[in-house]
Every structure is written in structure tokens, then in C-alpha cells.
Design a protein around this motif. Structure first.
Motif, PDB file in Angstrom:
ATOM      1  N   GLY A 417       0.788  -1.226   0.000  1.00  0.00           N
ATOM      2  CA  GLY A 417       0.000   0.000   0.000  1.00  0.00           C
ATOM      3  C   GLY A 417       0.820   1.276   0.000  1.00  0.00           C
ATOM      4  O   GLY A 417       0.273   2.365  -0.077  1.00  0.00           O
ATOM      5  N   GLU A 418       2.158   1.151   0.102  1.00  0.00           N
ATOM      6  CA  GLU A 418       3.027   2.333   0.109  1.00  0.00           C
ATOM      7  C   GLU A 418       3.574   2.576  -1.295  1.00  0.00           C
ATOM      8  O   GLU A 418       4.064   1.647  -1.957  1.00  0.00           O
ATOM      9  CB  GLU A 418       4.199   2.127   1.080  1.00  0.00           C
ATOM     10  N   ASN A 419       3.512   3.816  -1.744  1.00  0.00           N
ATOM     11  CA  ASN A 419       4.076   4.197  -3.033  1.00  0.00           C
ATOM     12  C   ASN A 419       5.570   4.463  -2.882  1.00  0.00           C
ATOM     13  O   ASN A 419       5.987   5.278  -2.062  1.00  0.00           O
ATOM     14  CB  ASN A 419       3.398   5.456  -3.568  1.00  0.00           C
ATOM     15  N   ILE A 420       6.376   3.776  -3.680  1.00  0.00           N
ATOM     16  CA  ILE A 420       7.830   3.910  -3.610  1.00  0.00           C
ATOM     17  C   ILE A 420       8.343   4.152  -5.022  1.00  0.00           C
ATOM     18  O   ILE A 420       8.045   3.373  -5.935  1.00  0.00           O
ATOM     19  CB  ILE A 420       8.470   2.622  -3.026  1.00  0.00           C
ATOM     20  N   TYR A 421       9.097   5.219  -5.200  1.00  0.00           N
ATOM     21  CA  TYR A 421       9.613   5.570  -6.513  1.00  0.00           C
ATOM     22  C   TYR A 421      11.035   5.045  -6.670  1.00  0.00           C
ATOM     23  O   TYR A 421      11.909   5.307  -5.849  1.00  0.00           O
ATOM     24  CB  TYR A 421       9.554   7.076  -6.730  1.00  0.00           C
ATOM     25  N   SER A 422      11.253   4.301  -7.751  1.00  0.00           N
ATOM     26  CA  SER A 422      12.546   3.649  -7.949  1.00  0.00           C
ATOM     27  C   SER A 422      13.687   4.652  -7.983  1.00  0.00           C
ATOM     28  O   SER A 422      14.781   4.371  -7.476  1.00  0.00           O
ATOM     29  CB  SER A 422      12.530   2.827  -9.237  1.00  0.00           C
ATOM     30  N   ALA A 423      13.448   5.829  -8.549  1.00  0.00           N
ATOM     31  CA  ALA A 423      14.522   6.820  -8.650  1.00  0.00           C
ATOM     32  C   ALA A 423      15.023   7.260  -7.285  1.00  0.00           C
ATOM     33  O   ALA A 423      16.214   7.545  -7.112  1.00  0.00           O
ATOM     34  CB  ALA A 423      14.043   8.039  -9.442  1.00  0.00           C
ATOM     35  N   GLU A 424      14.123   7.317  -6.320  1.00  0.00           N
ATOM     36  CA  GLU A 424      14.517   7.733  -4.977  1.00  0.00           C
ATOM     37  C   GLU A 424      15.396   6.671  -4.321  1.00  0.00           C
ATOM     38  O   GLU A 424      16.390   6.987  -3.657  1.00  0.00           O
ATOM     39  CB  GLU A 424      13.271   7.991  -4.134  1.00  0.00           C
ATOM     40  N   VAL A 425      15.043   5.396  -4.525  1.00  0.00           N
ATOM     41  CA  VAL A 425      15.844   4.311  -3.961  1.00  0.00           C
ATOM     42  C   VAL A 425      17.181   4.221  -4.684  1.00  0.00           C
ATOM     43  O   VAL A 425      18.232   4.006  -4.078  1.00  0.00           O
ATOM     44  CB  VAL A 425      15.086   2.971  -4.037  1.00  0.00           C
ATOM     45  N   GLU A 426      17.161   4.390  -6.010  1.00  0.00           N
ATOM     46  CA  GLU A 426      18.397   4.382  -6.793  1.00  0.00           C
ATOM     47  C   GLU A 426      19.342   5.495  -6.354  1.00  0.00           C
ATOM     48  O   GLU A 426      20.562   5.307  -6.275  1.00  0.00           O
ATOM     49  CB  GLU A 426      18.075   4.501  -8.278  1.00  0.00           C
ATOM     50  N   SER A 427      18.763   6.653  -6.056  1.00  0.00           N
ATOM     51  CA  SER A 427      19.578   7.775  -5.601  1.00  0.00           C
ATOM     52  C   SER A 427      20.291   7.435  -4.297  1.00  0.00           C
ATOM     53  O   SER A 427      21.480   7.739  -4.114  1.00  0.00           O
ATOM     54  CB  SER A 427      18.702   9.015  -5.416  1.00  0.00           C
ATOM     55  N   ALA A 428      19.566   6.776  -3.385  1.00  0.00           N
ATOM     56  CA  ALA A 428      20.174   6.399  -2.108  1.00  0.00           C
ATOM     57  C   ALA A 428      21.279   5.362  -2.304  1.00  0.00           C
ATOM     58  O   ALA A 428      22.380   5.482  -1.753  1.00  0.00           O
ATOM     59  CB  ALA A 428      19.106   5.867  -1.160  1.00  0.00           C
ATOM     60  N   LEU A 429      21.009   4.333  -3.108  1.00  0.00           N
ATOM     61  CA  LEU A 429      21.997   3.280  -3.331  1.00  0.00           C
ATOM     62  C   LEU A 429      23.244   3.811  -4.035  1.00  0.00           C
ATOM     63  O   LEU A 429      24.369   3.410  -3.730  1.00  0.00           O
ATOM     64  CB  LEU A 429      21.382   2.141  -4.140  1.00  0.00           C
ATOM     65  N   SER A 430      23.036   4.713  -4.980  1.00  0.00           N
ATOM     66  CA  SER A 430      24.172   5.230  -5.762  1.00  0.00           C
ATOM     67  C   SER A 430      25.115   6.079  -4.919  1.00  0.00           C
ATOM     68  O   SER A 430      26.249   6.346  -5.347  1.00  0.00           O
ATOM     69  CB  SER A 430      23.668   6.038  -6.959  1.00  0.00           C
ATOM     70  N   GLN A 431      24.669   6.495  -3.743  1.00  0.00           N
ATOM     71  CA  GLN A 431      25.551   7.272  -2.868  1.00  0.00           C
ATOM     72  C   GLN A 431      26.565   6.405  -2.129  1.00  0.00           C
ATOM     73  O   GLN A 431      27.461   6.922  -1.468  1.00  0.00           O
ATOM     74  CB  GLN A 431      24.709   8.062  -1.865  1.00  0.00           C
ATOM     75  N   HIS A 432      26.421   5.084  -2.242  1.00  0.00           N
ATOM     76  CA  HIS A 432      27.421   4.181  -1.657  1.00  0.00           C
ATOM     77  C   HIS A 432      28.650   4.165  -2.577  1.00  0.00           C
ATOM     78  O   HIS A 432      28.532   3.959  -3.792  1.00  0.00           O
ATOM     79  CB  HIS A 432      26.852   2.772  -1.514  1.00  0.00           C
ATOM     80  N   ALA A 433      29.804   4.352  -2.011  1.00  0.00           N
ATOM     81  CA  ALA A 433      31.028   4.515  -2.802  1.00  0.00           C
ATOM     82  C   ALA A 433      31.355   3.300  -3.661  1.00  0.00           C
ATOM     83  O   ALA A 433      32.026   3.432  -4.697  1.00  0.00           O
ATOM     84  CB  ALA A 433      32.204   4.802  -1.863  1.00  0.00           C
ATOM     85  N   ASP A 434      30.893   2.119  -3.262  1.00  0.00           N
ATOM     86  CA  ASP A 434      31.243   0.900  -3.986  1.00  0.00           C
ATOM     87  C   ASP A 434      30.199   0.488  -5.021  1.00  0.00           C
ATOM     88  O   ASP A 434      30.315  -0.587  -5.619  1.00  0.00           O
ATOM     89  CB  ASP A 434      31.467  -0.255  -2.996  1.00  0.00           C
ATOM     90  N   VAL A 435      29.176   1.308  -5.228  1.00  0.00           N
ATOM     91  CA  VAL A 435      28.143   1.010  -6.231  1.00  0.00           C
ATOM     92  C   VAL A 435      28.482   1.730  -7.526  1.00  0.00           C
ATOM     93  O   VAL A 435      28.599   2.963  -7.551  1.00  0.00           O
ATOM     94  CB  VAL A 435      26.749   1.419  -5.735  1.00  0.00           C
TER      95      VAL A 435
END
Length: 518
Positions: A417-435
Motif C-alpha cells: 500500500g506504500e508508493n515507492i519511486y525507484s529513482a529515490e531508492v536508486e539515488s540512495a543506493l548510488s551514494q554508496h562509494a562501492d556502487v
């Protein structure tokens, strides 16, 4: 003003029911007379604190009967309600606070502690009002109740009622501006088809920062009914609450329905008082629908399709489409027909209508459409171009006029029931130095309908683990947005234009599954 405002609409609806129960919360019952008096006094307190018409007043709390009262008190004072997501991180709530700049924040003790640094950094421009008992000289909601009742500010029509924050496809949250006429009109139109009838006892268990929960509660208020409020959702506790308080009407997302059915010691008799269930917000698995209809065949089921930007609901699938020849024809998988105040068009890329049965973008027009996005005029103009709300969802309409949602053009994941936008999650993951590269997609999940799945390419020589990446995300985004599964690849499929081909990533997961979007 024209269209009566939120406060006037509720006051008119309950004028002959002042001694009737307005809310039930953890054993405490408040009558409509008591709720209206509390709302008027809180409004008086807000004005004494300098709140002027149009000022924003935010709320950060779990569900309670005080939350219901604030839905009345804040517009009563002429202010704009801004419900904040109590599941967000401090970083996310800091953005919303800085964006809408509330004068006052009503906050529960637990969330004040969780956001202590954010609130302290904004103490010069944000006054806190504690829900419950306050300590150390802080202002409490009880302090506001000592003020004389205020007159209703009389806002209505196209005046701004509330700002509801939703996720952003570019990682920035969007503050959706809803008018008095748009939201109240949408709720009235839903009631006109039989939802939340006069005197209902309505279950309010979804979080009240969500517009769908606010709409269910508001429909109960407009019915002069009783809101049976739960602090949060717990399957066993919810079943007991339904049975103990003789709930007649409920809004439930499909994940909640499945969890009720799977609850230890589930007893269908506890649903015997319920007449109507409205569901939506995420795909309804066929097996779940079959189970709830078998367990509670006496219930009437309505599916709703909509979004915050259309004041909640654009289409409804009526109970008869869940049974008989409509069920046999598969129309129970549809999202319904436009409600009376909503116009729908399925459009091609040029904004022209497509032929019946063809897939295009779902466009919505009518008084329910938002005023726009707070502080985002360019996005507002793009989304509302040509006088239509461009939903970003793909769909088709059959020969009976039933809408079917085919896919999400905005690449949104709906999990529990929660709306989650892939771009927001991608933005968080991409901030990891090893990604090195990341793609986030929806994959089917038996419990949540869909889950957030990340596909990762690591930097050369790096060693990444699923636990480390999830922990990294939890510091940046809410827990429910974090990946529930991660796979590691050496390369991602790319198009000739250099874009990741997500359809190829999804294919193996969705083979044999229906992506019926509710």
C-alpha cells in the motif's frame, strides 16, 4: 466562496448528532459536541499563537483521536494542514518542514525524540505543540484547549486546505496542494455511491498522513458517523477492534486484508458487523480476493483507483463487478469507472484519445484535481498541461467503460500500500562509494504485492553485501523504501541510447504473473 469548506461541511453533517460518538480510540469515546468544542478551542489557541489564514500547521504523529480533531481545528483557524509521514527518516521530514515552512508542528513525544536534531535546528522558526503531556515548559495541546472557542475562519472553495507529501520520481518529495472543494467534493461523491453511509462506524487503521486514510475518516465525519481509530495496524488487534466496536465500514489495502486472513486464530465471525470494504493502493492478488470473499461473503467490496493529486479517488469498481458474469469476464481485475465528478481520458503521447481497448496514459479532469505542487510551478504546469492531470499511469478502457491499469509509466513500486519511486531508492543506493550502477524494479511478492528489488553492479574490486547496502539506505530513506532483495551483476542491459532496460530486468520475475495495478 461558493463550495462550503471542510469545517462547515462536517459541522452541518453532525449538527443533529452532537451527543453521538464521533471517535473511539483506545477505549476513549468522544462525542461530536466534544470534538467540535475541542477543535474550536485549539483553533483559538492557534490564533493566539499568531497563526494567520494560509499559514501552514504540520502534524507528525501516529493515529489518534487528537489527530482527527486537528483535521478540523487547523482549517477552523484558517490555516493549511500539512500531515507529515511518521515513517520517514529525520532527513526526509527535514525536507518537508523546510519546504512548506509550518509555523506550528503538532508532534507526539516519540517522534519529537526521533527528530530531535531536526527540530532543534529549526527552533527559531518552528513552534512545537506536544500531543499528550508536555515537559520542560513545552507547549501541549491541553494548553491550547484553555483558549476560548474561535469562530470558523470560513475558508472553502478553491482555498488551500492541505498539503500532502508524496514521493518524487527524481528523489524530491512533492507537496500536493488540495482545495476544500476538491477534497470534500471527492469524499461526498464517493459517499453518493454507497460508501460510508449515515451513522457508519468506520475503521481508521491506515496512517492519517495518507490521503486515503484521511478520506475514509472524512467520509465517516460527513456521515455523522464514528471513526474507530487504531494507532497502527496489527492483524490480531485490528480483528479484535472490528469485532469489539461493531465496525461497519473499512478502508484496507490488500496487504492488510491478507494479513488479517493469515492472523493467528483468524475467525471470520469477527467480521460479521462489517458491511463494506473499500480497497486499493496496491494490486489485489486473486487468491487474496477469493479468500476474503469466501470468508466474508456478506461484504460489499469496492476497489478504488486514484492518487493524492486527484484528492483521492478517480474511479471505483462497484461490488457487482466482483461477482457473477462480470467476475467471469475478468472485470473484477479492473479499476472501475469514473466517479460522477471525474472525467477520464486514455491518451497517446500527443494528448489525443486512443481507441477503446488501446493502452495509453490515464488522464483525469474535474474539480478533484489538485491545485498544484507546492513550490514546484514547472512540474505543476507539466503535470496539469492541457487542463488534464497526467497520472503517469498506463491503462485502457473496455467496451463496458471499465478502466484497467496496465503499468506505471512513472516506474512506481507499490509495496504493502506504500508508493515507492525507484529513482529515490536508486539515488540512495548510488551514494554508496562501492556502487557503480544500480537499477531498482518491482518484483512480485506474496505478502506485500510487490517488493523493492535492486540490481547492483559493484565498483571494480569492491566487495558488497546485501546487509551493508540496506543499512546504508536506512540512513537516507524510510525503511519501507529500502530494498527487500538485491542481486549483483557484472553488467546491466542497456539500450542504444545508453539507458538501462528495466523491462529486461523485470521479465524473469513477472513471467506468469498478472500485474493488475489497483
Amino acid at each position: 466562496m461558493g463550495f462550503p469548506g471542510y469545517v462547515e461541511s462536517v459541522r452541518d453533517a453532525v449538527a443533529e448528532r452532537l451527543d453521538a460518538p464521533a471517535s473511539v480510540f483506545e477505549g476513549r469515546v468522544r462525542t461530536w459536541g466534544a470534538v467540535l468544542d475541542r477543535a474550536a478551542r485549539i483553533a483559538g489557541g492557534l490564533r493566539a499563537m499568531g497563526v494567520a489564514p494560509g499559514d501552514r500547521v504540520a502534524v507528525l504523529s501516529s493515529n489518534s483521536d487528537d489527530y482527527l480533531t486537528l483535521y478540523l481545528a487547523i482549517p477552523w483557524a484558517g490555516a493549511v494542514l500539512a500531515p507529515l509521514n511518521n515513517r520517514w527518516t529525520a532527513v526526509e521530514n527535514a525536507f518537508a518542514i523546510d519546504d512548506c515552512e509550518p509555523r506550528i508542528l503538532f508532534v507526539s513525544d516519540d517522534l519529537a525524540k526521533a527528530n530531535a536534531n531536526v527540530l532543534a535546528e529549526r527552533a527559531d522558526r518552528l513552534t512545537l505543540v506536544m500531543l499528550g503531556e508536555a515537559s520542560d515548559g513545552a507547549i501541549s495541546i491541553d494548553d491550547l484547549l484553555t483558549h476560548a472557542p474561535a469562530d470558523d475562519a470560513g475558508r472553502g472553495g478553491d482555498d488551500l486546505l492541505a498539503i500532502f507529501y508524496t514521493g518524487g520520481t527524481t528523489g524530491r518529495s512533492k507537496g500536493v496542494m488540495l482545495s476544500h472543494a476538491g477534497f470534500v467534493g471527492n469524499c461526498r461523491t464517493m459517499r453518493d455511491v454507497g460508501l460510508f453511509p449515515a451513522g457508519c462506524r468506520a475503521l481508521v487503521v491506515a496512517p492519517l498522513f495518507h490521503l486515503a486514510a484521511a478520506a475514509a475518516m472524512t467520509m465517516a465525519m460527513l456521515a455523522g458517523g464514528t471513526a474507530v481509530i487504531a494507532r497502527g495496524f496489527d492483524p490480531v488487534g485490528t480483528l479484535d477492534l472490528i469485532a469489539g466496536e461493531d465496525v461497519t465500514d473499512a478502508l484496507l489495502v490488500p496487504t492488510m486484508i491478507q494479513m488479517l486472513l493469515d492472523a493467528p486464530g483468524f475467525d471470520a465471525a469477527k467480521l460479521s458487523s462489517v458491511r463494506t470494504v473499500m480497497y486499493g493502493a496496491s494490486p489485489m492478488p486473486e487468491a487474496t480476493l477469493d479468500r476474503i470473499m469466501a470468508a466474508a461473503p456478506h461484504l460489499e467490496y469496492y476497489q478504488a483507483y486514484g492518487m493524492t493529486e486527484v484528492s483521492c479517488t478517480a474511479t471505483l469498481l462497484a461490488p457487482e463487478y466482483h461477482r457473477g458474469e462480470h467476475r467471469a469476464a475478468g472485470r473484477h481485475r479492473g479499476a472501475g469507472m469514473p466517479i460522477a465528478t471525474t472525467e477520464l481520458m486514455i491518451a497517446n503521447d500527443e494528448g489525443r484519445p486512443v481507441a477503446p481497448g488501446e493502452i495509453g496514459e490515464i488522464l483525469v479532469r474535474g474539480p478533484c484535481v489538485m491545485l498544484g505542487y507546492w513550490n514546484q510551478p514547472e512540474l505543476t504546469a507539466e503535470t496539469l498541461r492541457g487542463g488534464w492531470m497526467h497520472t503517469g499511469d498506463g491503462g485502457r478502457v473496455d467496451e463496458h467503460g471499465v478502466l484497467y491499469v496496465a503499468d506505471r509509466l512513472k516506474d512506481m513500486i507499490v509495496s504493502g500500500g506504500e508508493n515507492i519511486y525507484s529513482a529515490e531508492v536508486e539515488s540512495a543506493l548510488s551514494q554508496h562509494a562501492d556502487v557503480a550502477q544500480v537499477a531498482v524494479i518491482a518484483v512480485p511478492d506474496d505478502r506485500w504485492g510487490e517488493r523493492v528489488h535492486a540490481v547492483i553492479v559493484a565498483q571494480p574490486g569492491a566487495t558488497l553485501t546485501e546487509d551493508a547496502l540496506v543499512a546504508h539506505c536506512r540512513g537516507l530513506i524510510a525503511g519501507y523504501k529500502c530494498p527487500r532483495s538485491i542481486e549483483f551483476r557484472s553488467i546491466l542491459p542497456m539500450s542504444a541510447a545508453g539507458k538501462i532496460v528495466k523491462a529486461e530486468l523485470r521479465a524473469k520475475y513477472w513471467e506468469g504473473h498478472s500485474r493488475n495495478v489497483a
